[in-house]
Every structure is written in structure tokens, then in C-alpha cells.
Design a protein around this motif. Structure first.
Motif, PDB file in Angstrom:
ATOM      1  N   LEU A  31     -22.574  21.876 -27.289  1.00  7.57           N
ATOM      2  CA  LEU A  31     -21.648  23.238 -27.156  1.00  7.57           C
ATOM      3  C   LEU A  31     -20.781  23.140 -26.019  1.00  7.57           C
ATOM      4  CD1 LEU A  31     -23.476  24.470 -29.656  1.00  7.57           C
ATOM      5  CD2 LEU A  31     -23.443  26.615 -28.068  1.00  7.57           C
ATOM      6  N   SER A  36     -19.697  22.575 -32.356  1.00  2.13           N
ATOM      7  CA  SER A  36     -20.821  23.420 -32.839  1.00  2.13           C
ATOM      8  C   SER A  36     -22.131  22.512 -33.069  1.00  2.13           C
ATOM      9  CB  SER A  36     -20.392  24.035 -34.120  1.00  2.13           C
ATOM     10  OG  SER A  36     -19.615  25.123 -33.927  1.00  2.13           O
ATOM     11  N   ALA A  37     -22.919  23.009 -33.027  1.00  2.00           N
ATOM     12  CA  ALA A  37     -24.241  22.435 -33.449  1.00  2.00           C
ATOM     13  C   ALA A  37     -25.563  23.173 -33.689  1.00  2.00           C
ATOM     14  CB  ALA A  37     -24.965  21.707 -31.868  1.00  2.00           C
ATOM     15  N   ALA A  38     -26.320  22.443 -34.604  1.00  2.00           N
ATOM     16  CA  ALA A  38     -27.579  22.984 -35.041  1.00  2.00           C
ATOM     17  C   ALA A  38     -28.622  22.240 -34.771  1.00  2.00           C
ATOM     18  CB  ALA A  38     -27.640  23.221 -36.570  1.00  2.00           C
ATOM     19  N   HIS A  39     -29.831  22.711 -34.332  1.00  2.00           N
ATOM     20  CA  HIS A  39     -31.040  22.003 -34.043  1.00  2.00           C
ATOM     21  C   HIS A  39     -32.101  22.381 -34.800  1.00  2.00           C
ATOM     22  CE1 HIS A  39     -34.807  21.203 -31.489  1.00  2.00           C
ATOM     23  NE2 HIS A  39     -34.402  19.872 -31.791  1.00  2.00           N
ATOM     24  N   PHE A  65     -24.345  22.749 -43.567  1.00  3.42           N
ATOM     25  CA  PHE A  65     -25.479  22.624 -43.955  1.00  3.42           C
ATOM     26  C   PHE A  65     -26.355  22.107 -42.736  1.00  3.42           C
ATOM     27  CE2 PHE A  65     -29.392  19.993 -45.881  1.00  3.42           C
ATOM     28  CZ  PHE A  65     -29.824  20.995 -46.278  1.00  3.42           C
ATOM     29  N   PRO A  66     -27.044  22.991 -42.050  1.00  4.89           N
ATOM     30  CA  PRO A  66     -27.659  22.814 -40.567  1.00  4.89           C
ATOM     31  C   PRO A  66     -28.794  21.644 -40.477  1.00  4.89           C
ATOM     32  CG  PRO A  66     -28.958  24.779 -41.764  1.00  4.89           C
ATOM     33  CD  PRO A  66     -27.680  24.121 -42.897  1.00  4.89           C
ATOM     34  N   ARG A  69     -29.210  15.073 -42.711  1.00  7.21           N
ATOM     35  CA  ARG A  69     -29.464  14.352 -44.125  1.00  7.21           C
ATOM     36  C   ARG A  69     -29.618  13.096 -43.959  1.00  7.21           C
ATOM     37  NH1 ARG A  69     -25.223  15.902 -47.913  1.00  7.21           N
ATOM     38  NH2 ARG A  69     -26.635  15.330 -49.547  1.00  7.21           N
TER      39      ARG A  69
ATOM     40  N   VAL B 172     -37.913  27.092 -41.922  1.00 10.03           N
ATOM     41  CA  VAL B 172     -36.743  26.190 -41.580  1.00 10.03           C
ATOM     42  C   VAL B 172     -35.930  27.025 -40.652  1.00 10.03           C
ATOM     43  CG1 VAL B 172     -34.761  24.925 -42.094  1.00 10.03           C
ATOM     44  CG2 VAL B 172     -37.136  24.009 -43.067  1.00 10.03           C
ATOM     45  N   GLU B 178     -28.902  27.611 -34.707  1.00  9.74           N
ATOM     46  CA  GLU B 178     -27.563  27.440 -34.691  1.00  9.74           C
ATOM     47  C   GLU B 178     -26.794  27.980 -33.769  1.00  9.74           C
ATOM     48  OE1 GLU B 178     -26.680  27.134 -39.142  1.00  9.74           O
ATOM     49  OE2 GLU B 178     -28.127  28.867 -39.400  1.00  9.74           O
ATOM     50  N   THR B 179     -25.620  27.523 -34.043  1.00  8.66           N
ATOM     51  CA  THR B 179     -24.427  28.154 -32.819  1.00  8.66           C
ATOM     52  C   THR B 179     -23.999  29.408 -33.392  1.00  8.66           C
ATOM     53  OG1 THR B 179     -23.453  25.716 -32.670  1.00  8.66           O
ATOM     54  CG2 THR B 179     -22.199  27.573 -31.874  1.00  8.66           C
ATOM     55  N   ILE B 281     -32.278  29.658 -46.921  1.00  9.01           N
ATOM     56  CA  ILE B 281     -31.874  28.143 -46.575  1.00  9.01           C
ATOM     57  C   ILE B 281     -31.243  27.478 -47.779  1.00  9.01           C
ATOM     58  CG2 ILE B 281     -34.223  27.288 -46.680  1.00  9.01           C
ATOM     59  CD1 ILE B 281     -31.510  26.285 -44.169  1.00  9.01           C
ATOM     60  N   ARG B 284     -27.819  27.211 -48.238  1.00 11.68           N
ATOM     61  CA  ARG B 284     -26.816  26.384 -47.332  1.00 11.68           C
ATOM     62  C   ARG B 284     -26.780  25.075 -48.155  1.00 11.68           C
ATOM     63  NH1 ARG B 284     -27.393  28.242 -42.438  1.00 11.68           N
ATOM     64  NH2 ARG B 284     -25.534  26.750 -41.686  1.00 11.68           N
ATOM     65  N   ALA B 285     -27.795  24.464 -48.726  1.00  7.93           N
ATOM     66  CA  ALA B 285     -28.007  23.041 -49.478  1.00  7.93           C
ATOM     67  C   ALA B 285     -26.778  23.511 -50.534  1.00  7.93           C
ATOM     68  CB  ALA B 285     -29.211  22.636 -49.902  1.00  7.93           C
ATOM     69  N   GLU B 288     -23.235  23.087 -49.589  1.00  9.39           N
ATOM     70  CA  GLU B 288     -22.709  21.967 -49.321  1.00  9.39           C
ATOM     71  C   GLU B 288     -22.492  21.030 -50.808  1.00  9.39           C
ATOM     72  OE1 GLU B 288     -22.396  20.583 -46.284  1.00  9.39           O
ATOM     73  OE2 GLU B 288     -22.177  18.517 -46.885  1.00  9.39           O
ATOM     74  N   MET B 292     -19.346  19.328 -52.008  1.00 10.92           N
ATOM     75  CA  MET B 292     -19.139  17.899 -52.595  1.00 10.92           C
ATOM     76  C   MET B 292     -19.012  17.727 -54.149  1.00 10.92           C
ATOM     77  SD  MET B 292     -22.967  17.061 -50.756  1.00 10.92           S
ATOM     78  CE  MET B 292     -23.247  15.540 -51.702  1.00 10.92           C
ATOM     79  N   ARG B 295     -15.052  17.995 -54.192  1.00  9.98           N
ATOM     80  CA  ARG B 295     -14.287  17.037 -53.689  1.00  9.98           C
ATOM     81  C   ARG B 295     -14.352  15.959 -54.952  1.00  9.98           C
ATOM     82  NH1 ARG B 295     -16.763  18.023 -48.531  1.00  9.98           N
ATOM     83  NH2 ARG B 295     -18.544  16.545 -48.989  1.00  9.98           N
ATOM     84  N   GLU B 359     -40.765  20.663 -48.728  1.00 11.62           N
ATOM     85  CA  GLU B 359     -39.630  20.089 -48.070  1.00 11.62           C
ATOM     86  C   GLU B 359     -38.478  20.964 -48.464  1.00 11.62           C
ATOM     87  OE1 GLU B 359     -39.445  17.279 -46.177  1.00 11.62           O
ATOM     88  OE2 GLU B 359     -41.328  17.772 -46.171  1.00 11.62           O
ATOM     89  N   ILE B 361     -34.841  21.904 -50.188  1.00  9.85           N
ATOM     90  CA  ILE B 361     -34.044  21.173 -50.979  1.00  9.85           C
ATOM     91  C   ILE B 361     -32.691  20.577 -50.436  1.00  9.85           C
ATOM     92  CG2 ILE B 361     -32.313  21.944 -53.023  1.00  9.85           C
ATOM     93  CD1 ILE B 361     -34.874  23.707 -53.890  1.00  9.85           C
ATOM     94  N   ASP B 362     -32.482  19.387 -50.893  1.00 17.60           N
ATOM     95  CA  ASP B 362     -31.093  18.534 -50.332  1.00 17.60           C
ATOM     96  C   ASP B 362     -30.265  18.819 -51.143  1.00 17.60           C
ATOM     97  OD1 ASP B 362     -30.652  16.586 -48.328  1.00 17.60           O
ATOM     98  OD2 ASP B 362     -29.647  15.883 -50.360  1.00 17.60           O
ATOM     99  N   PRO B 363     -28.783  18.861 -50.848  1.00 15.20           N
ATOM    100  CA  PRO B 363     -27.782  18.882 -51.647  1.00 15.20           C
ATOM    101  C   PRO B 363     -27.613  17.970 -52.583  1.00 15.20           C
ATOM    102  CG  PRO B 363     -27.144  19.372 -49.256  1.00 15.20           C
ATOM    103  CD  PRO B 363     -28.401  18.865 -49.425  1.00 15.20           C
ATOM    104  N   ASP B 364     -27.950  16.797 -52.356  1.00 21.83           N
ATOM    105  CA  ASP B 364     -27.978  15.808 -53.450  1.00 21.83           C
ATOM    106  C   ASP B 364     -28.954  16.020 -54.820  1.00 21.83           C
ATOM    107  OD1 ASP B 364     -26.346  13.908 -52.244  1.00 21.83           O
ATOM    108  OD2 ASP B 364     -27.699  12.929 -51.074  1.00 21.83           O
TER     109      ASP B 364
END
Lengths: 175, 379
Positions: A31, A36-39, A65-66, A69, B172, B178-179, B281, B284-285, B288, B292, B295, B359, B361-364
Motif C-alpha cells: 500500500l 493495492s493488496a489483500a491479506h 479475487f482477494p 490462487r 474468509v 482488503e484495501t 465471497i 468474488r470467485a 473472476e 476469465m 477473455r 474450502e 470456491i475457486d474461479p477455475d
């Protein structure tokens, strides 16, 4: 190494090794560098031991996505944590492991991270700071002075000098 | 806006509560919600508020309801096992019309489950966990910034409807930083107070929107509070006409304020062949996954309810119109899926990406489901 201006970093270790603080330092430093960042973090019910992870996403723009991956950088401090969280990284990832890790992948940087923390600061909690030192020298992304300043703010005043020495020792582990 | 800084979800929740005017917190710490209590214990006294750690979650919500009648904006926060204990008093707050906010940071269940793992297993409990044919208002933020925004909104809606309002997110989001640039000011609301003389006061006589004005204990208005069916005087009644009218009014309050409550975000729906439904949350996946897929040339869009209850029937029906596939993603074995099925009513095939292992969920995983369930979804 990065995808779309995004860097995924993972610290993996045991409870009590300071990996959450290491992640927080990295995110806060990002920052200060205008990113920007997420932890995020994952841990079991125990406050000591076990395998846990501390994940940082750094992005030039807003983080989408925070959650991390496939990390671009992995710093693993125990064999258990490496086996649980260390594998699913990007193909060209920088992998840094403690000597505790029995079977690191080819090309991994193996260093006495935890032992160095014990020797210089006198506690395992500084292992994350040593790991930050190794990481900061392994890739040219983070401003070293900003990292130092952020570490100094986060550690107890009495241990500030020792932690900065531990950080420097981590940097010296990279040839 | 303030300077951007790193804020964890649970901290954002507590900051929002104080910004919204919350001055009472009664709670019992439980992972993964405890940071909310920690923050409130530290900060509430600084603004003249009261923090009480109660002996359990039943009494926690009891204390919150008491504080609400004493005139305070009040909240509690918990996770699954504590949320189960609170169910009785959630119903009491609905019936007695106590404005308050309840935060449930969902973890793995059933029972004590996995305390440090995320889940979305409580979404139906938030709707139906307390007995009786009651309405419910539940918000589901998808980011730290939204936790702040929707916690403030929960207080606004609680005050305006005299309802317990639930904010539901998962481990989570609670523990992720987050910023965020927090707003310097927020829009707040205060409950309507009676305008008649105390002698003429009928405690449960509603205004046009179905919501009775609420004085604070000590304002000089005498009133009786009960979980029994009650008449406009606030005293118990066994009259079926009173019971029926009361139940209908409790539901009508939510319907009358629906436009302030129901909140649905959408993206890339205009040309979407595939519409992903996700919240919290998982959304958010899904965002993403949409990026993807786009694209790769896939025409994929997203609908994400920020209000889970009342379920946004019309908004979801509109979002999936023209789609060839709807994909419901959630961290349970299919709860909101049932609502989407009800609304879609067979007009579009529905696929699901469901996880119950704690766990995220992942975007994939979402992209893989598109590939699996619709030929040509990803050209």
C-alpha cells in the motif's frame, strides 16, 4: 512472473512462526508503494503448531479475487506446511523453503530460516521476518526501506533492532 | 473518502456499526466472529457506548433487545453454534418489534463443525431458523467494503422497520484484509418516535408503513412488551382477527420497505448466454470466472444478491431472462439453489457448483462447470 500486474504470495508455516505478521507487513508495504493488496489466512483451531498459511495478493490496480490462487512466490517454513500448502504454485514461481522441508522442488532456495530467527531474535516468531528478507532479495518488487520501516512499526520496540538484523540476515541468504 | 488502508472484514463490521450509531453490544465471543466483539469492547466506551460480555448467546441477544427498547442502536455478532442459540430471541425481536442487528460469520457445520473454515451453510437458518411464520431481512456482503456498507444499511433498515436485521458473511471475508477507503460520513436513520401525548399512546398502533413508533423506556410512555400475540395496546390477545392482522402487518412492513431492502448487483448480463448466481465471497470467485470466460470469448454474466432475504424474486427472474444456462455457486450443498429453482421454474436449465468441505470456491471450478454443463459456453 506476475499476471496482469498481480502478484500472489504465500507464506506457509506453523502457528507461532510469525507468518501472519509477515503477510501483513508485505500487504502494508505494498500500500505504501501505491499498490493495492489483500491479506488472507487459513489456520486450524490450535494457536501453536499445525500447518497454516498467510496469503498476500498485490495488485497494480484494485484487487479482484482477494484470495491467492496459484502463488508466484512461496515461502515455506515447515515440512508439514510445505506439503499442505506449498505445491500448487505457478510453474515459474519462486520457492523458498526452510531446511526443515524434506523434499523441496527442484530449484527451490533452501535456507536455515527458522534457526536464524532463533539465533538472532531468540524466538521462532521472527521466522516470518527472516523469510521476508529472503523474499525481498529474491525478487525485485518491494522497496527494501519501506519493508524495513513497516517491520519496525510492527515488532515490539525492544526487539526492533534484532528483527531488522534478522531481516538483513534473510537477505544475505540469497547469493 | 478516507485514505485507503488494509481492513479486515470483522473490523469493518465493527467500524460500520459505530458509524451507524450503535452504542450497545451484547455478545459472547466465538470464532470466527470474535474480532467484532474485541473491537467493540475497545471502541464502544470511547464513544459513550456499552459493551457487555454475556454468559451465552441467548442472553446476548436478550440484552441487545433490552437495549433496543431502552433507545439504543444495538447489535451482537456470532457464528453458527451461537446463531442457533439466538434463534429463539430472533423470533422474539420480530414479534416484539425490537430494532437490532445480528451478525453471523459463518463457519463449517453442523454443530461446532470447523471453527476456522468458511461456509455458507446458515443461509436458510437465517431465513427460517426461528419458529413461526415470520419475515426475515438478511444482507450478504461480498467484500470488506461491502461488509462496512451493508452493516450500516442493516442499522438503517432495522430502525426503519423495527426488525432484527441479519448480516451474513463467512470466515474468509471476516478474516481477510482488503484495501478499503472508508467513507467519512454514512447515512444513518433513527426510529420513529410517537408524536401523541403519553396518555393517548397506543404502543402497537402502526403508521402507514405498518411500523409503530417506538419510544425509549424512560421517555414517559408506558408500554408492555411481549412475545405473545398482542393488540394495539401491546397486551396479549387470543382473538383470531388480532392474530391474523398482526402477522400480516409484520410481513407487510418488509414489503412496504422492499425498495430500501432488496439490493441486487449484476454485471455483463446484456448478452449473457450463461448467468452465474453467487453471493458473499463466492461472488468474488464468480466475478473472476466471468472475467476469465469473457477473455476466452464466452458470453457469461453475473447476478449477485446483496440481499438474500426477502429473496429478490423479480430481480433474479429478470437477470436470467434470455439465458441458456444458470449456474448457482455456493459453499453449501444447495440452499439458495432451491430459491433460484423456484424463481426460474424450469424456464432455464440450472447447474450448480457446491462445496461443503470448508474450502472457498475457486474461479477455475466455476469455469469447469460452464464447460461441463453447456456445450459452447466457452468457445
Amino acid at each position: 512472473m506476475t499476471t496482469n500486474g498481480r502478484l500472489d504470495v504465500r507464506f506457509a508455516g506453523a502457528g507461532g512462526q510469525g507468518i501472519v505478521m509477515a503477510g501483513e507487513v508485505l500487504a502494508a508495504a505494498a500500500l505504501r508503494m501505491g499498490r493495492s493488496a489483500a491479506h488472507s489466512k487459513a489456520y486450524g483451531p490450535a494457536s501453536r503448531g499445525g500447518a497454516s498459511r498467510s496469503d498476500v495478493v498485490v495488485s497494480d490496480g484494485a484487487v479482484g479475487f482477494p484470495l491467492v490462487r496459484r502463488p508466484n512466490i512461496v515461502v515455506a517454513l515447515t515440512d508439514e506446511a510445505y506439503r499442505k500448502y506449498g505445491h500448487d504454485h505457478a510453474d515459474d514461481a519462486v520457492v523458498i523453503v526452510d531446511v526443515d522441508v524434506a523434499a523441496p522442488r527442484n530449484g527451490a532456495l533452501v535456507a536455515p530460516i527458522v534457526e536464524t530467527a532463533r539465533r538472532i531474535v531468540g524466538t521462532d516468531v521472527a521466522s516470518g521476518v527472516v523469510g521476508l528478507g529472503v523474499l525481498s532479495r529474491s525478487l525485485d518488487v518491494f522497496d527494501v526501506d519501506i519493508l524495513r520501516g513497516t517491520i519496525a512499526e510492527r515488532v515490539p520496540a525492544a526487539l526492533e533492532d534484532a528483527n531488522l538484523e534478522a531481516f538483513a540476515a534473510g537477505r544475505e541468504m540469497v547469493g | 473518502m478516507n485514505e485507503p488502508r488494509l481492513i479486515r472484514g470483522n473490523e469493518a463490521c465493527a467500524l460500520a456499526a459505530i458509524a451507524a450509531g450503535c452504542r450497545f453490544y451484547g455478545g459472547y465471543p466465538i470464532t470466527p466472529s470474535s474480532e467484532i466483539a474485541e473491537h467493540m469492547a475497545r471502541e464502544l466506551p470511547e464513544v459513550g457506548g456499552v459493551f457487555v460480555q454475556m454468559e451465552d448467546e441467548i442472553s446476548s441477544l436478550g440484552a441487545v433487545i433490552g437495549a433496543a427498547f431502552a433507545g439504543a442502536k444495538a447489535m451482537t455478532a456470532t457464528s453458527g453454534p451461537g446463531f442457533s442459540l439466538m434463534q429463539e430471541h430472533i423470533g422474539y425481536a420480530v414479534m416484539a418489534e425490537a430494532p437490532c442487528v445480528i451478525v453471523d460469520v459463518m463457519r463449517g457445520g453442523p454443530s461446532t463443525g470447523r471453527p476456522t473454515s468458511p461456509s455458507q451453510g446458515d443461509v436458510m437458518q437465517a431465513r427460517w431458523g426461528t419458529h413461526g411464520d415470520h419475515p426475515a431481512i438478511v444482507f450478504a456482503p461480498a467484500s470488506v467494503a461491502e461488509i462496512f456498507e451493508l452493516t450500516v444499511k442493516a442499522f438503517v433498515v432495522a430502525e426503519r422497520t423495527r426488525m432484527p436485521v441479519i448480516v451474513l458473511y463467512d470466515e474468509v471475508l471476516g478474516h481477510t484484509a482488503e484495501t478499503v477507503a472508508l467513507p467519512e460520513e454514512v447515512t444513518v436513520a433513527d426510529r420513529r418516535k410517537p408524536e401523541v401525548e403519553p396518555e393517548a399512546f397506543l404502543p402497537m398502533l402502526p403508521a402507514n408503513d405498518g411500523v409503530p413508533p417506538l419510544p425509549a423506556f424512560g421517555d414517559g410512555y408506558r408500554f408492555h412488551v411481549t412475545g405473545l400475540v398482542h393488540d394495539e395496546r401491546g397486551f396479549p390477545s387470543d382473538d383470531p382477527a388480532v392474530a391474523g392482522a398482526l402477522l400480516r402487518r409484520l410481513h407487510a412492513k418488509v414489503e412496504n420497505h422492499r425498495s430500501e431492502i432488496v439490493d441486487v448487483a449484476t454485471s455483463h448480463l446484456d448478452d449473457a448466454d450463461v448467468v452465474i448466481f453467487a453471493y458473499g465471497i463466492v461472488a468474488r470467485a464468480a466475478e473472476e470466472a466471468v472475467a476469465m470466460a469473457r477473455r476466452q470469448g464466452g458470453r457469461v454474466g453475473l447476478v449477485r444478491p446483496r440481499t438474500l432475504w426477502p429473496f429478490p424474486d423479480a430481480e433474479i427472474a429478470e437477470a436470467v431472462r434470455g439465458a441458456r444456462l444458470v449456474v448457482v455457486c455456493e459453499m453449501n450443498l444447495g440452499q439458495m439453489l432451491l430459491e433460484v429453482e423456484r424463481v426460474v421454474a424450469g424456464s432455464v436449465p440450472i447447474a450448480a457448483v457446491l462445496r461443503g468441505d470448508g474450502e472457498p470456491i475457486d474461479p477455475d471450478e466455476i469455469l469447469a462447470a460452464l464447460d461441463r454443463d453447456m456445450e459452447g459456453a466457452l468457445p
